[in-house]
Motif scaffolding. Structure first.
Motif, PDB file in Angstrom:
ATOM      1  N   THR A 164       0.832  -1.210   0.000  1.00  0.00           N
ATOM      2  CA  THR A 164       0.000   0.000   0.000  1.00  0.00           C
ATOM      3  C   THR A 164       0.865   1.258   0.000  1.00  0.00           C
ATOM      4  O   THR A 164       0.597   2.212  -0.748  1.00  0.00           O
ATOM      5  N   LEU A 165       1.894   1.262   0.844  1.00  0.00           N
ATOM      6  CA  LEU A 165       2.796   2.414   0.886  1.00  0.00           C
ATOM      7  C   LEU A 165       3.448   2.653  -0.470  1.00  0.00           C
ATOM      8  O   LEU A 165       3.627   3.800  -0.900  1.00  0.00           O
ATOM      9  N   ALA A 166       3.808   1.549  -1.125  1.00  0.00           N
ATOM     10  CA  ALA A 166       4.444   1.677  -2.440  1.00  0.00           C
ATOM     11  C   ALA A 166       3.491   2.353  -3.437  1.00  0.00           C
ATOM     12  O   ALA A 166       3.896   3.252  -4.193  1.00  0.00           O
ATOM     13  N   PHE A 167       2.212   1.926  -3.432  1.00  0.00           N
ATOM     14  CA  PHE A 167       1.234   2.550  -4.326  1.00  0.00           C
ATOM     15  C   PHE A 167       0.980   4.012  -3.936  1.00  0.00           C
ATOM     16  O   PHE A 167       0.830   4.888  -4.799  1.00  0.00           O
ATOM     17  N   MET A 168       0.922   4.293  -2.644  1.00  0.00           N
ATOM     18  CA  MET A 168       0.680   5.659  -2.169  1.00  0.00           C
ATOM     19  C   MET A 168       1.823   6.589  -2.578  1.00  0.00           C
ATOM     20  O   MET A 168       1.592   7.702  -3.057  1.00  0.00           O
ATOM     21  N   ILE A 169       3.048   6.109  -2.382  1.00  0.00           N
ATOM     22  CA  ILE A 169       4.212   6.927  -2.753  1.00  0.00           C
ATOM     23  C   ILE A 169       4.234   7.158  -4.260  1.00  0.00           C
ATOM     24  O   ILE A 169       4.575   8.255  -4.747  1.00  0.00           O
ATOM     25  N   ALA A 170       3.853   6.113  -5.017  1.00  0.00           N
ATOM     26  CA  ALA A 170       3.838   6.250  -6.474  1.00  0.00           C
ATOM     27  C   ALA A 170       2.795   7.289  -6.910  1.00  0.00           C
ATOM     28  O   ALA A 170       3.011   8.034  -7.886  1.00  0.00           O
ATOM     29  N   LEU A 171       1.680   7.374  -6.199  1.00  0.00           N
ATOM     30  CA  LEU A 171       0.649   8.348  -6.539  1.00  0.00           C
ATOM     31  C   LEU A 171       1.064   9.764  -6.129  1.00  0.00           C
ATOM     32  O   LEU A 171       0.998  10.698  -6.916  1.00  0.00           O
ATOM     33  N   ASP A 172       1.496   9.913  -4.849  1.00  0.00           N
ATOM     34  CA  ASP A 172       1.896  11.252  -4.382  1.00  0.00           C
ATOM     35  C   ASP A 172       2.693  11.107  -3.090  1.00  0.00           C
ATOM     36  O   ASP A 172       2.136  10.736  -2.047  1.00  0.00           O
ATOM     37  N   PHE A 173       3.954  11.445  -3.145  1.00  0.00           N
ATOM     38  CA  PHE A 173       4.841  11.257  -2.005  1.00  0.00           C
ATOM     39  C   PHE A 173       4.462  12.187  -0.850  1.00  0.00           C
ATOM     40  O   PHE A 173       4.425  11.774   0.312  1.00  0.00           O
ATOM     41  N   ARG A 174       4.188  13.475  -1.168  1.00  0.00           N
ATOM     42  CA  ARG A 174       3.888  14.436  -0.119  1.00  0.00           C
ATOM     43  C   ARG A 174       2.566  14.123   0.587  1.00  0.00           C
ATOM     44  O   ARG A 174       2.447  14.252   1.812  1.00  0.00           O
ATOM     45  N   LEU A 175       1.584  13.676  -0.162  1.00  0.00           N
ATOM     46  CA  LEU A 175       0.312  13.303   0.444  1.00  0.00           C
ATOM     47  C   LEU A 175       0.487  12.087   1.363  1.00  0.00           C
ATOM     48  O   LEU A 175      -0.188  11.947   2.385  1.00  0.00           O
ATOM     49  N   THR A 176       1.418  11.214   0.988  1.00  0.00           N
ATOM     50  CA  THR A 176       1.724  10.046   1.822  1.00  0.00           C
ATOM     51  C   THR A 176       2.269  10.486   3.176  1.00  0.00           C
ATOM     52  O   THR A 176       1.892   9.934   4.229  1.00  0.00           O
ATOM     53  N   LEU A 177       3.143  11.484   3.183  1.00  0.00           N
ATOM     54  CA  LEU A 177       3.705  11.971   4.436  1.00  0.00           C
ATOM     55  C   LEU A 177       2.615  12.555   5.336  1.00  0.00           C
ATOM     56  O   LEU A 177       2.621  12.347   6.555  1.00  0.00           O
ATOM     57  N   TYR A 178       1.676  13.303   4.742  1.00  0.00           N
ATOM     58  CA  TYR A 178       0.575  13.846   5.527  1.00  0.00           C
ATOM     59  C   TYR A 178      -0.250  12.729   6.174  1.00  0.00           C
ATOM     60  O   TYR A 178      -0.727  12.845   7.303  1.00  0.00           O
ATOM     61  N   SER A 179      -0.461  11.639   5.447  1.00  0.00           N
ATOM     62  CA  SER A 179      -1.297  10.541   5.946  1.00  0.00           C
ATOM     63  C   SER A 179      -0.641   9.779   7.100  1.00  0.00           C
ATOM     64  O   SER A 179      -1.315   9.098   7.874  1.00  0.00           O
ATOM     65  N   LEU A 180       0.702   9.900   7.222  1.00  0.00           N
ATOM     66  CA  LEU A 180       1.426   9.164   8.269  1.00  0.00           C
ATOM     67  C   LEU A 180       1.796  10.045   9.448  1.00  0.00           C
ATOM     68  O   LEU A 180       2.505   9.604  10.353  1.00  0.00           O
ATOM     69  N   ILE A 181       1.310  11.291   9.466  1.00  0.00           N
ATOM     70  CA  ILE A 181       1.752  12.251  10.463  1.00  0.00           C
ATOM     71  C   ILE A 181       1.382  11.853  11.899  1.00  0.00           C
ATOM     72  O   ILE A 181       2.042  12.237  12.860  1.00  0.00           O
TER      73      ILE A 181
END
Length: 593
Positions: A164-181
């Motif tokens: 899931t993280l791999a797909f999330m990072i592939a879609l948008d890295f910065r949005l991934t960081l917000y989701s893990l805050i």
């Protein structure tokens, strides 16, 4: 209220260590081939599931705006295939893991049951049997979910998170960081809950063990309870034990359930953050399809986190039970074969005690510097006051306990240098506390020699005069008796135990109060058969009825930690010593009666 063994909380000798989990992992090693297949199916299933949100993004951002039916059908077909692949993989995983988990439980239960059977009498003397039963059944059953689903589901969830993280990072890295805050907040909550949860489940395991021990004791003593009309008092104690178990369970559950809503709330807040950032376009530019796909991936990310939280709960719960299971497995049997112990060959039955000293507790000798040499084929009677050490002598000969000083020889072999099984196979032991297993009369007698024919069983029963009462039962030798032989009289149980021992045809025969529950008339008949069976084999007899041992080759009077007198009945009577006074006291009682 006085405390008893059943309501005393057990203390752990050693705290459970993280590396002890490796011991659980060892049980999975034999199934590593199947586990590898399961892991491959998990990987394929998870990748198939993760393709769904991506297909949705393409359809929303491309196919629908452009009204491209071909793209829509193509991605819909691939989505359907992905779901089918995921479902097939899930079915295989559930079936295979459930089977592996149950196989592991069987292996673990086999190990603990086998180990318990190797433990000395002292282990069972100091523990309520209900608490031992709890470890073999309840605690291992509690591990079922952990081993059947937990471990592999954990791996599946870890795969799921990574993919899931791999797909999330592939879609948008910065949005991934917000989701893990908020992830650090979750770790802090877990560490706070961990300490309290483990203590709560350790306490619960104690209360469950106490309750089961009390129930076991109550069932075993139900005749005494009803005889003295103590049902109300026993029920009051049961209520107390049950309430303590209830309170411990509720406290443990309250702590356990604190984790799930914490994870759920953090997951919801993370989703809100992504919505806020995506809609307001704070530092990122996100299309509608990407935002919808990303929200789906966030759910896919936090769902396994929730599952891992549940697994963690189960692991903490299981740890409280694993501590008890491994504590039992780690008990080193006091009586065990020495390295290089040999098999005891067929023997004639010579027995020698050479300066033997034995004590249960330091400084309290039961036997001190005892020496005697018994030629093969002799019958030795052991008499003396209660607690003098008569039963101790035969227990040492059977190596139920190890001596502290000296040596015991059988046919010149030091019994500490031969294997325990080969030693006891040469002996037939009938203890004062006779035990009858649930099953048929035939099987109970055959327990002395499993390969014996029915004719040999009947012959042994006839010799000890058990045949008459057996044939009077509903199905004769095929009559089924209940646990501990509750449907038989104490005398009938002793006759069965006698037949069982004699059927084994041992070189050394040990009879500890073997005729204590047999009426005088039956005992007289029994003596006729015994004289023939005792001939040619070394026999040790303990009996308080001196009339049953008058024909023994030698009589040992045990007192003051040693053999005070020895000789035949006639010799000891002529000495007018301890044996003479004991015999005269019984004679006077009989005369008065």
């Amino acid at each position: 209220m006085a405390r008893n063994l059943y309501n005393e909380d057990e203390t752990l000798e050693e705290e459970f260590r993280p590396e002890d989990y490796k011991r659980v992992g060892k049980y999975l090693i034999p199934y590593r081939g199947t586990i590898l297949k399961v892991l491959i199916s998990i990987l394929i299933s998870n990748i198939a599931l993760m393709l769904g949100p991506y297909f949705t993004k393409v359809v929303i951002d491309t196919a629908i705006p452009q009204a491209d039916i071909g793209v829509l059908l193509r991605y819909s077909t691939m989505f359907t295939v992905a779901i089918i692949v995921a479902c097939v993989g899930l079915y295989y995983r559930l079936y295979a893991i459930t089977k592996i988990g149950q196989d592991v439980l069987v292996d673990m239960r086999y190990d603990i049951f086998s180990h318990i059977q190797s433990l000395p009498f002292s282990y069972f003397d100091n523990r309520p049997h209900g608490k031992i039963l709890t470890r073999v059944v309840n605690y291992i059953n509690t591990l079922s979910d952990l081993l059947s689903n937990g471990v592999v589901n954990l791996i599946s969830d870890i795969f799921n998170i990574i993919i899931t993280l791999a797909f999330m990072i592939a879609l948008d890295f910065r949005l991934t960081l917000y989701s893990l805050i908020l992830l650090p907040v979750l770790f802090a909550i877990v560490m706070i809950i961990k300490k309290h949860q483990r203590k709560a489940y350790q306490n619960l395991s104690n209360k469950q063990s106490n309750l089961n021990a009390y129930i076991h004791e109550s069932i075993a003593g139900i005749r005494i309870t009803q005889s003295f009309a103590r049902e109300h008092e026993r029920f009051e104690i049961f209520e107390e034990q049950s309430q303590e178990n209830y309170d411990a369970f509720m406290r443990a559950v309250k702590i356990q359930f604190a984790l799930w809503p914490s994870v759920q709330n953090i997951a919801v807040m993370s989703t809100c953050i992504v919505y806020f950032v995506g809609i307001r376009q704070i530092g990122v530019e996100v299309s509608t399809g990407t935002l919808i796909a990303f929200i789906t991936y966030i759910n896919n990310f936090w769902n396994p986190i929730i599952n891992i939280g549940n697994f963690y709960n189960n692991l903490i719960t299981a740890t409280a039970y694993l501590e008890r299971i491994f504590e039992t497995l780690d008990i080193v049997p006091e009586i065990q074969d020495k390295p290089g112990a040999i098999e005891l060959p067929p023997i004639e039955g010579n027995v020698k005690f050479d300066h033997v000293t034995f004590r249960y507790e330091e400084g309290k000798d039961i036997l001190r510097d005892v020496s005697f040499d018994i030629p093969a084929g002799q019958t030795i009677a052991l008499v003396g006051p209660t607690g003098a050490g008569k039963t101790t002598i035969i227990n040492l000969l059977s190596r139920f306990y190890d001596i502290n000083e000296g040596t015991i020889y059988v046919d010149g072999y030091d019994i500490s240098e031969v294997t325990i099984s080969s030693l006891r196979e040469k002996m037939g032991v009938m203890l004062q506390d006779t035990f009858v297993f649930s099953g048929t009369i035939l099987d109970n007698i055959r327990y002395g020699r499993l390969d014996a024919t029915e004719e040999e069983v009947i012959e042994a029963a006839k010799t000890v005069h058990a045949h008459e009462f057996i044939m009077g039962l509903k199905d004769g030798y095929h009559t089924v008796v209940e646990e501990r032989g509750s449907t038989l009289s104490s005398g009938q149980r002793q006759l069965l135990a006698f037949a069982r021992t004699l059927l084994a045809d041992p070189a050394i025969l040990i009879l500890d109060e073997a005729t204590s529950s047999i009426d005088t008339k039956t005992e007289e008949l029994l003596q006729e058969g015994l004289q023939r069976l005792l001939k040619g084999r070394t026999s040790f007899i303990i009996a308080h009825r001196l009339s049953t041992i008058k024909n023994s080759d030698q009589i040992f009077y045990i007192a003051n930690q040693t053999v005070q007198e020895r000789g035949s009945h006639e010799e000891l009577m002529q000495q007018r010593g301890l044996y003479y006074r004991l015999y005269q006291s019984q004679y006077d009682l009989l005369f008065v009666d």
